[in-house]
Write a protein that holds these residues in place. Structure first.
Motif, short mmCIF file in Angstrom:
data_model
loop_
_atom_site.label_atom_id
_atom_site.label_comp_id
_atom_site.label_asym_id
_atom_site.label_seq_id
_atom_site.Cartn_x
_atom_site.Cartn_y
_atom_site.Cartn_z
N VAL A 185 61.03 43.72 -19.97
CA VAL A 185 60.25 43.65 -18.73
C VAL A 185 59.22 44.76 -18.70
O VAL A 185 58.04 44.54 -18.37
N LEU A 186 59.62 45.97 -19.05
CA LEU A 186 58.69 47.10 -19.04
C LEU A 186 57.58 46.91 -20.07
O LEU A 186 56.41 47.22 -19.80
N THR A 187 57.92 46.39 -21.23
CA THR A 187 56.90 46.12 -22.25
C THR A 187 55.91 45.09 -21.75
O THR A 187 54.70 45.23 -21.92
N LYS A 188 56.42 44.04 -21.12
CA LYS A 188 55.55 43.00 -20.57
C LYS A 188 54.66 43.57 -19.48
O LYS A 188 53.46 43.30 -19.43
N ARG A 189 55.21 44.39 -18.60
CA ARG A 189 54.44 44.99 -17.51
C ARG A 189 53.33 45.88 -18.05
O ARG A 189 52.21 45.86 -17.57
N ASP A 190 53.65 46.64 -19.09
CA ASP A 190 52.67 47.58 -19.64
C ASP A 190 51.64 46.91 -20.54
O ASP A 190 50.73 47.56 -21.02
N SER A 191 51.77 45.61 -20.76
CA SER A 191 50.82 44.93 -21.65
C SER A 191 49.50 44.60 -20.95
O SER A 191 48.53 44.24 -21.59
N GLY A 192 49.45 44.77 -19.62
CA GLY A 192 48.21 44.53 -18.89
C GLY A 192 47.26 45.71 -19.06
O GLY A 192 47.63 46.78 -19.55
N THR A 193 46.02 45.50 -18.67
CA THR A 193 45.02 46.58 -18.71
C THR A 193 44.73 47.01 -17.29
O THR A 193 45.29 46.47 -16.33
N LYS A 194 43.78 47.97 -17.12
CA LYS A 194 43.44 48.44 -15.78
C LYS A 194 42.80 47.34 -14.94
O LYS A 194 42.96 47.31 -13.73
N THR A 195 42.10 46.43 -15.58
CA THR A 195 41.40 45.38 -14.83
C THR A 195 42.18 44.07 -14.76
O THR A 195 41.90 43.24 -13.91
N THR A 196 43.12 43.86 -15.66
CA THR A 196 43.91 42.62 -15.63
C THR A 196 45.39 42.96 -15.59
O THR A 196 45.84 43.91 -16.22
N ARG A 197 46.09 42.17 -14.83
CA ARG A 197 47.54 42.36 -14.75
C ARG A 197 48.22 41.53 -15.83
O ARG A 197 47.74 40.48 -16.21
N ALA A 198 49.34 42.03 -16.31
CA ALA A 198 50.12 41.29 -17.29
C ALA A 198 50.76 40.08 -16.61
O ALA A 198 50.99 40.09 -15.40
N ASN A 199 51.01 39.06 -17.37
CA ASN A 199 51.74 37.90 -16.85
C ASN A 199 53.14 38.34 -16.48
O ASN A 199 53.68 39.28 -17.05
#
Length: 101
Positions: free
Chosen positions: A79-93
């Motif tokens: 979950v944390l890896t998925k959350r951190d996969s987003g960038t400042k302008t886009t949220r992670a799925n």
């Protein structure tokens, strides 16, 4: 005792295909299941059980093998890896968990 051939198990496998597809099992999964069942039964000696019963038992073994895993699952890390996969302008799925049963 008779040795199982493709002709013996094909009608039962076709019926099983219809049932699996009707239960919304994905086509690639249906193919994998039926191929595994077919391979496990071809050349087997027909015991006192009916062909349909032997196919059902093989199906249970194949699905059990598909659903079991020896890999360790760390959901929090994933979950944390998925959350951190987003960038400042886009949220992670979102991380999706599916409960079956």
């Amino acid at each position: 005792n008779k040795i199982l051939t493709a002709e013996d198990i094909t009608p039962v496998l076709e019926s099983m295909r219809t049932t699996l597809v009707g239960a919304n099992v994905a086509e690639p999964t249906v193919v994998e299941i039926l191929d595994s069942v077919r391979q496990s039964l071809l050349g087997q000696q027909l015991s006192s059980l009916r062909v349909k019963t032997m196919v059902r038992q093989a199906l249970e073994r194949v699905i059990g093998r598909m659903l079991s895993t020896s890999a360790q699952v760390d959901i929090l890390r994933d979950v944390l890896t998925k959350r951190d996969s987003g960038t400042k302008t886009t949220r992670a799925n979102p991380y999706v968990i599916v409960m079956v049963g």
